[in-house]
Design a protein around this motif. Structure first.
Motif, PDB file in Angstrom:
ATOM      1  N   ALA A   1      15.395  -6.323   9.053  1.00 40.79           N
ATOM      2  CA  ALA A   1      16.053  -5.231   8.328  1.00 40.79           C
ATOM      3  C   ALA A   1      16.960  -5.783   7.228  1.00 40.79           C
ATOM      4  N   ALA A   2      18.024  -6.496   7.618  1.00 32.60           N
ATOM      5  CA  ALA A   2      18.948  -7.019   6.612  1.00 32.60           C
ATOM      6  C   ALA A   2      18.255  -8.016   5.682  1.00 32.60           C
ATOM      7  N   GLY A   3      17.473  -8.917   6.261  1.00 37.53           N
ATOM      8  CA  GLY A   3      16.781  -9.912   5.444  1.00 37.53           C
ATOM      9  C   GLY A   3      15.778  -9.287   4.495  1.00 37.53           C
ATOM     10  N   ALA A   4      14.976  -8.344   5.009  1.00 40.48           N
ATOM     11  CA  ALA A   4      14.002  -7.658   4.160  1.00 40.48           C
ATOM     12  C   ALA A   4      14.701  -6.876   3.053  1.00 40.48           C
ATOM     13  N   GLY A   5      15.810  -6.236   3.400  1.00 38.91           N
ATOM     14  CA  GLY A   5      16.564  -5.504   2.392  1.00 38.91           C
ATOM     15  C   GLY A   5      17.088  -6.421   1.305  1.00 38.91           C
ATOM     16  N   LYS A   6      17.538  -7.624   1.684  1.00 38.75           N
ATOM     17  CA  LYS A   6      18.042  -8.584   0.704  1.00 38.75           C
ATOM     18  C   LYS A   6      16.927  -9.062  -0.223  1.00 38.75           C
ATOM     19  N   VAL A   7      15.716  -9.234   0.311  1.00 44.15           N
ATOM     20  CA  VAL A   7      14.577  -9.607  -0.533  1.00 44.15           C
ATOM     21  C   VAL A   7      14.315  -8.512  -1.569  1.00 44.15           C
ATOM     22  N   ALA A   8      14.315  -7.261  -1.127  1.00 45.19           N
ATOM     23  CA  ALA A   8      14.080  -6.150  -2.046  1.00 45.19           C
ATOM     24  C   ALA A   8      15.207  -6.030  -3.063  1.00 45.19           C
ATOM     25  N   GLU A   9      16.432  -6.244  -2.618  1.00 45.70           N
ATOM     26  CA  GLU A   9      17.585  -6.204  -3.519  1.00 45.70           C
ATOM     27  C   GLU A   9      17.474  -7.298  -4.577  1.00 45.70           C
ATOM     28  N   THR A  10      17.044  -8.479  -4.155  1.00 47.86           N
ATOM     29  CA  THR A  10      16.849  -9.582  -5.091  1.00 47.86           C
ATOM     30  C   THR A  10      15.796  -9.222  -6.135  1.00 47.86           C
ATOM     31  N   ALA A  11      14.685  -8.624  -5.679  1.00 49.69           N
ATOM     32  CA  ALA A  11      13.648  -8.204  -6.613  1.00 49.69           C
ATOM     33  C   ALA A  11      14.207  -7.202  -7.622  1.00 49.69           C
ATOM     34  N   ALA A  12      15.016  -6.275  -7.150  1.00 44.97           N
ATOM     35  CA  ALA A  12      15.613  -5.286  -8.051  1.00 44.97           C
ATOM     36  C   ALA A  12      16.529  -5.953  -9.069  1.00 44.97           C
ATOM     37  N   ARG A  13      17.332  -6.903  -8.615  1.00 44.54           N
ATOM     38  CA  ARG A  13      18.234  -7.620  -9.526  1.00 44.54           C
ATOM     39  C   ARG A  13      17.451  -8.389 -10.580  1.00 44.54           C
ATOM     40  N   MET A  14      16.277  -8.864 -10.214  1.00 42.45           N
ATOM     41  CA  MET A  14      15.445  -9.625 -11.148  1.00 42.45           C
ATOM     42  C   MET A  14      14.557  -8.717 -11.985  1.00 42.45           C
ATOM     43  N   GLY A  15      14.537  -7.423 -11.656  1.00 38.09           N
ATOM     44  CA  GLY A  15      13.731  -6.470 -12.408  1.00 38.09           C
ATOM     45  C   GLY A  15      12.255  -6.546 -12.117  1.00 38.09           C
ATOM     46  N   VAL A  16      11.901  -6.923 -10.869  1.00 41.50           N
ATOM     47  CA  VAL A  16      10.488  -7.038 -10.501  1.00 41.50           C
ATOM     48  C   VAL A  16      10.209  -6.192  -9.269  1.00 41.50           C
ATOM     49  N   PRO A  17       8.946  -5.790  -9.061  1.00 43.26           N
ATOM     50  CA  PRO A  17       8.599  -5.020  -7.861  1.00 43.26           C
ATOM     51  C   PRO A  17       8.596  -5.892  -6.614  1.00 43.26           C
ATOM     52  N   VAL A  18       8.683  -5.229  -5.452  1.00 47.59           N
ATOM     53  CA  VAL A  18       8.551  -5.921  -4.178  1.00 47.59           C
ATOM     54  C   VAL A  18       7.426  -5.270  -3.384  1.00 47.59           C
ATOM     55  N   ILE A  19       6.579  -6.101  -2.790  1.00 45.07           N
ATOM     56  CA  ILE A  19       5.524  -5.648  -1.884  1.00 45.07           C
ATOM     57  C   ILE A  19       5.932  -6.110  -0.495  1.00 45.07           C
ATOM     58  N   HIS A  20       6.248  -5.165   0.374  1.00 44.24           N
ATOM     59  CA  HIS A  20       6.808  -5.487   1.691  1.00 44.24           C
ATOM     60  C   HIS A  20       5.810  -5.147   2.787  1.00 44.24           C
ATOM     61  N   LEU A  21       5.619  -6.077   3.716  1.00 43.94           N
ATOM     62  CA  LEU A  21       4.685  -5.865   4.818  1.00 43.94           C
ATOM     63  C   LEU A  21       5.405  -5.309   6.037  1.00 43.94           C
ATOM     64  N   SER A  22       4.866  -4.220   6.573  1.00 44.91           N
ATOM     65  CA  SER A  22       5.402  -3.622   7.786  1.00 44.91           C
ATOM     66  C   SER A  22       4.293  -3.528   8.826  1.00 44.91           C
ATOM     67  N   THR A  23       4.433  -2.640   9.792  1.00 47.77           N
ATOM     68  CA  THR A  23       3.595  -2.714  10.997  1.00 47.77           C
ATOM     69  C   THR A  23       3.231  -1.354  11.549  1.00 47.77           C
ATOM     70  N   ASP A  24       2.135  -1.320  12.286  1.00 47.81           N
ATOM     71  CA  ASP A  24       1.730  -0.140  13.041  1.00 47.81           C
ATOM     72  C   ASP A  24       2.717   0.195  14.155  1.00 47.81           C
ATOM     73  N   TYR A  25       3.545  -0.772  14.550  1.00 49.29           N
ATOM     74  CA  TYR A  25       4.464  -0.552  15.666  1.00 49.29           C
ATOM     75  C   TYR A  25       5.635   0.366  15.314  1.00 49.29           C
ATOM     76  N   VAL A  26       5.658   0.889  14.107  1.00 50.46           N
ATOM     77  CA  VAL A  26       6.663   1.923  13.783  1.00 50.46           C
ATOM     78  C   VAL A  26       6.280   3.263  14.409  1.00 50.46           C
ATOM     79  N   PHE A  27       5.055   3.362  14.951  1.00 51.91           N
ATOM     80  CA  PHE A  27       4.590   4.595  15.597  1.00 51.91           C
ATOM     81  C   PHE A  27       4.582   4.430  17.116  1.00 51.91           C
ATOM     82  N   ASP A  28       4.620   5.568  17.820  1.00 54.00           N
ATOM     83  CA  ASP A  28       4.655   5.508  19.287  1.00 54.00           C
ATOM     84  C   ASP A  28       3.282   5.538  19.936  1.00 54.00           C
ATOM     85  N   GLY A  29       2.224   5.755  19.140  1.00 58.07           N
ATOM     86  CA  GLY A  29       0.872   5.716  19.681  1.00 58.07           C
ATOM     87  C   GLY A  29       0.416   6.974  20.374  1.00 58.07           C
TER      88      GLY A  29
END
Length: 297
Positions: A78-106
């Motif tokens: 969470a915090a680390g991924a957010g910092k990566v995205a924040e860094t991309a924003a500061r640099m003016g570039v997009p971020v492609i972030h990988l997440s998971t099927d485990y966000v669902f309960d099935g």
């Protein structure tokens, strides 16, 4: 185009580095220079890579261990991924972030789409969902790609585990009541490169949450049978698969019974069609068996 991918030793990072083609350069950035458990390291490490797009692939992925290491899982995912995205924003570039099927309960009886309600069952799933939220809040120019059952010729994964066990056993017990889309990291890398090319040409309305998984579905035991049948045909190890229920294989973290993801939205937006899981699995098994021949049983 220059992509920086976090997680030098991860399956997707290794696949991206291998799959880079044409005018695309992929730079893998990882520990010790970039350590998501120490979010203060993120900006300087990624700034030095001078990327046009950042691929946020590094994560805490020890699903059961996360139940005992909640703080670390949330720091990284969470915090680390957010910092990566924040860094991309500061640099003016997009971020492609990988997440998971485990966000669902099935609990759904069909494939999940992006608008379905999230309800993670585990600390890992909850930390990844928090990561999605942190990424979206930090950088409006984001692609969040939820994928599932990832395997590759690299690192630790289900395919390599089945081949290793088959070299030592005559029979392997595998859960048969959890369903999903086994997805090759090689295919994920191909899809990311395709999406990155689209983003570099058109910085319009493609951002958002997408599902990215293989075509077709199976359960874990069906996946295991295909792996070992392919291995046997190639002269590699083979063993019988015995179906068991989730209740027969207790784990600290609860897994969703249904992890199937519909990738229709990604296909429509980026014109990329996921291969059938059987084809992609056969490619990976073939590479592993060729690189690490083991006498068949």
């Amino acid at each position: 185009m220059r992509l920086a991918v976090t997680g030098r030793d991860g399956q997707v990072a290794a696949s991206l580095v291998e799959s880079a083609r044409g005018e695309v350069e992929v730079v893998a950035v990882g520990r010790p220079s970039l350590d998501l458990a120490r979010p203060d390291t993120v900006f300087s490490a990624l700034e030095a890579a001078r990327p046009d797009i950042i691929v946020s692939a590094a994560a805490y992925t020890a699903v059961d261990q996360a139940e005992d290491e909640k703080d670390l899982a949330f720091t990284v995912n969470a915090a680390g991924a957010g910092k990566v995205a924040e860094t991309a924003a500061r640099m003016g570039v997009p971020v492609i972030h990988l997440s998971t099927d485990y966000v669902f309960d099935g609990a759904k009886d069909s494939a999940y789409v992006e608008t379905d309600i999230t309800a993670p069952l585990s600390v890992y799933g909850a930390s990844k969902l928090a990561g999605e939220q942190a990424v979206a809040a930090a950088n409006p120019h984001h692609l969040i790609l939820r994928t599932a059952w990832v395997y590759s010729p690299f690192g630790k994964n289900f395919v390599r585990t089945m081949l290793r066990l088959a070299a030592a056993r005559d029979e392997i017990s595998v859960v048969a009541d959890q369903w999903g889309n086994p997805t090759s990291a090689l295919d994920i890398a191909d899809a990311i490169l395709h999406a990155a090319a689209v983003l570099s040409r058109d910085k319009g309305n493609a951002f958002g949450v997408y599902h990215l998984a293989a075509s077709g579905e199976t359960n874990w035991s069906g996946f295991a049978r295909h792996i070992l049948d392919t291995s046997r045909a190639l002269g590699g190890p083979h063993a019988r698969i015995r179906d068991i229920a989730t209740a027969d294989y207790p784990t600290k973290a609860r897994r969703p019974a249904n992890s199937r993801l519909s990738s229709a939205k990604f296909m429509a937006a980026f014109g990329w069609v996921a291969p059938d899981w059987r084809e992609s699995a056969a490619v990976v098994v073939g590479r592993i068996v060729a690189d690490h021949p083991v006498p068949g049983r």
